[in-house]
Design an enzyme around this catalytic site. Structure first.
Site, PDB file in Angstrom:
ATOM      1  N   ASP A 120       0.931   4.893 -19.673  1.00 39.91           N
ATOM      2  CA  ASP A 120       0.815   3.506 -20.084  1.00 39.91           C
ATOM      3  C   ASP A 120       0.275   3.424 -21.515  1.00 39.91           C
ATOM      4  OD1 ASP A 120       0.687   0.570 -19.251  1.00 39.91           O
ATOM      5  OD2 ASP A 120      -1.387   0.908 -19.881  1.00 39.91           O
ATOM      6  N   ASP A 125       0.830  -1.203   0.000  1.00 44.14           N
ATOM      7  CA  ASP A 125       0.000   0.000   0.000  1.00 44.14           C
ATOM      8  C   ASP A 125       0.867   1.256   0.000  1.00 44.14           C
ATOM      9  OD1 ASP A 125       0.802   0.226   2.830  1.00 44.14           O
ATOM     10  OD2 ASP A 125      -0.648  -1.385   3.148  1.00 44.14           O
ATOM     11  N   GLU A 146       5.293   4.880 -22.504  1.00 46.55           N
ATOM     12  CA  GLU A 146       5.565   3.487 -22.850  1.00 46.55           C
ATOM     13  C   GLU A 146       5.152   3.277 -24.308  1.00 46.55           C
ATOM     14  OE1 GLU A 146       4.111  -0.964 -21.435  1.00 46.55           O
ATOM     15  OE2 GLU A 146       2.667   0.659 -21.644  1.00 46.55           O
TER      16      GLU A 146
END
Length: 539
Positions: A201, A30, A270
């Site tokens: 991403d 976390d 990416e």
């Protein structure tokens, strides 16, 4: 550190939060766990952290399926924890990059839940909806990376929707200006909270061909990719029309304009495309697009001096208006120790691989656990979580093997948690625990620390150009050269001793050098031990 261009030559440490450290003892890492371990990260000598998604999500793809861009998923914490993390990281001199997924959402996102209701609501065109052909089949031959058609039938709208990944990850329609404006707003929300930038991403997947042209077939000898070449039909096509569309450039420039309003923030993209290096060049061109981009050319199984030289040369030649970024490991591929070195690879292999990584011109992404030389974990089928691996088992075992928890000590559950973790801990990882390596001067962890500390003092390695790139069957070599310094970098990639012939006029400054293994100079010749690396300043 140059605050405006801090990212040039920087080392960015990737944190996969589920597996980093569990602070509340529920078996899942976390945000508070990251905060507690920030001193460890800072002590490595890296410049920034990139945190994989922690947004609210049904976790079908473990956070890469977002249902609310402005909320933290309860398993990771709260938005207040992000504030605390950024503050604590900045106090330690670390920048913070978030993983932002723009091209798709979860099917549980309110936008999609509204969009699928009918064809007339104000979100009806926010996703890619298409009528079936006359025979009921999808509109074209596009395929999902995770297997099967990229089109899923929705009985509510009686239409197909597009998904590049899981069917629970519907693709947003970036041809709609309202979608583009909304995604810029979601990005700015976190910039206002103080984040230093983003790893975007699959950034080349935002746009699709508006005419829905089918992709052409790919010849068998050209079929290769990220683990899907042998058994995933995605590799059977040239993906010219379902991603990497020319319309995406204008959106990337809009992203850059937004980040320019927050000085020092950075966009790292990416890139996974048919010609990833060309796309990297295009996406980082001039000073109006991404600051940085990385591709998958060094995330494949191929490892030899000639291949490395070819990739490095192509990137160096093509990335003329931007700045490259390099990665040899991340949360999507087999751990580099085994991917490049095979099942019998040892710590020396990992030291050599990362010596090469830290020598390349550009910035670097270092995946958590690679600084420990963790091997790929062997996960039993019943313990798999990754839907990609479950789909293609057993020839492709998915991504769980590189996502197992970090071993902090040798205690039960390796100090990651006090209860059974979400993925099994690998027995092979326990001897490589942080607590053990911290006490061993020759460990992979301490080697990385020493190399990164030395690298920070070398102007040529941080910002220099690359010259005299050469490779043979044994050795990869090049020179990194800046205005005030030149450093010769030599790597023996084989299990045998090798000789390297120095340039005629080369004079070595052994007082400023760093080496893995042994070397001996005899006249113009350097004799290098097996699996070795040498960085040495040229006078």
């Amino acid at each position: 550190m140059n605050q405006a261009g801090w990212w040039r030559g920087a080392v960015v440490y990737q944190v996969y939060p589920r597996s980093f450290y569990d602070s509340n003892q529920d078996g899942i890492g976390d945000l508070q766990g990251i905060i507690q371990k920030l001193p460890y990260i800072a002590d490595l000598g890296v410049d920034a952290i990139w945190i994989s998604p922690f947004f609210k999500s049904p976790m079908k793809d473990y956070g890469y399926d977002i249902s609310d861009y402005r909320q933290v998923d309860p398993i990771f914490g709260r938005v207040e924890d992000v504030h605390q993390l950024i503050y604590a990281a900045h106090k330690l001199g670390l920048k913070v990059l978030m993983d932002m997924v723009l091209c798709h959402t979860s099917d549980q996102h309110p936008w999609f839940m509204q969009s699928r209701q009918d064809t007339s609501n104000d979100k009806s065109d926010w996703y890619v909806w298409v009528d079936a052909k006359e025979d009921g089949t999808p509109p074209n031959n596009w395929l999902s990376i995770f297997g099967g058609s990229a089109w899923e039938w929705d009985s509510n709208r009686e239409q197909y929707y597009l998904h590049h990944f899981l069917k629970s990850q519907p693709s947003l329609n970036f041809h709609n200006p309202s979608v583009r404006a909304q995604m810029l707003a979601e990005t700015e929300y976190w910039l206002k909270l103080g984040v230093d930038g983003f790893r975007f991403d699959a950034i080349n997947f935002c746009f699709h061909d508006a005419l829905l042209t089918s992709n052409p077939a790919k010849q068998k000898h050209h079929r290769k990719g990220r683990g899907f070449s042998k058994d995933n039909p995605y590799a059977y096509q040239y993906h010219y029309y379902d991603n990497t569309r020319p319309e995406n450039i204008a959106f990337i420039e809009e992203l850059r304009e937004l980040l320019n309003q927050y000085p020092g923030s950075v966009a790292l993209g990416e890139i996974s495309a048919e010609d990833s290096i060309e796309t990297m060049s295009e996406y980082t061109y001039s000073n109006k697009r991404l600051h940085l981009a990385y591709n998958f050319e060094l995330l494949t199984d191929e490892f030899n001096a000639q291949y490395l030289a070819k990739v490095v040369s192509n990137v160096d030649k093509n990335i003329t208006g931007g700045w490259p970024c390099w990665a040899i490991g991340n949360h999507d591929v087999v751990r580099v120790r085994n991917r490049w070195g095979g099942k019998d690879a040892n710590i020396l292999h990992s030291k050599l691989y990362h010596s090469i990584l830290f020598a390349l011109r550009g910035s670097v992404c270092l995946y958590q656990g690679d600084e420990l030389a963790l091997p790929e974990a062997d996960i039993e089928y019943l313990d798999l979580c990754d839907p990609y691996g479950i789909r293609f088992w057993p020839r492709f075992k998915g991504r769980d093997g590189c996502r197992t928890p970090i071993p902090w000590n040798e205690n039960q559950y390796a100090g990651f948690s006090e209860i059974k973790p979400w993925l099994p801990l690998a027995e092979s990882h326990l001897p490589l625990a942080v607590s053990i390596q911290q006490q061993d001067a020759e460990s992979m962890l301490n080697y990385c620390k020493r190399l990164l500390q030395w690298r920070k003092k070398q102007e040529a390695l941080l910002e220099g150009q690359m010259t005299h790139l050469a490779a043979n069957e044994s050795i990869l070599s090049f020179v990194r050269k800046s205005a005030n310094q030149s450093i010769l970098c030599i790597f023996n990639l084989t299990e045998q001793k090798s000789d390297f012939q120095l340039p005629v006029k080369a004079k070595l400054n052994e007082k400023n050098s760093f080496s893995l293994g042994l070397y001996l100079q005899q006249g113009r010749q350097l004799k290098l031990s097996a699996m070795s690396a040498l960085f040495i300043e040229l006078m």
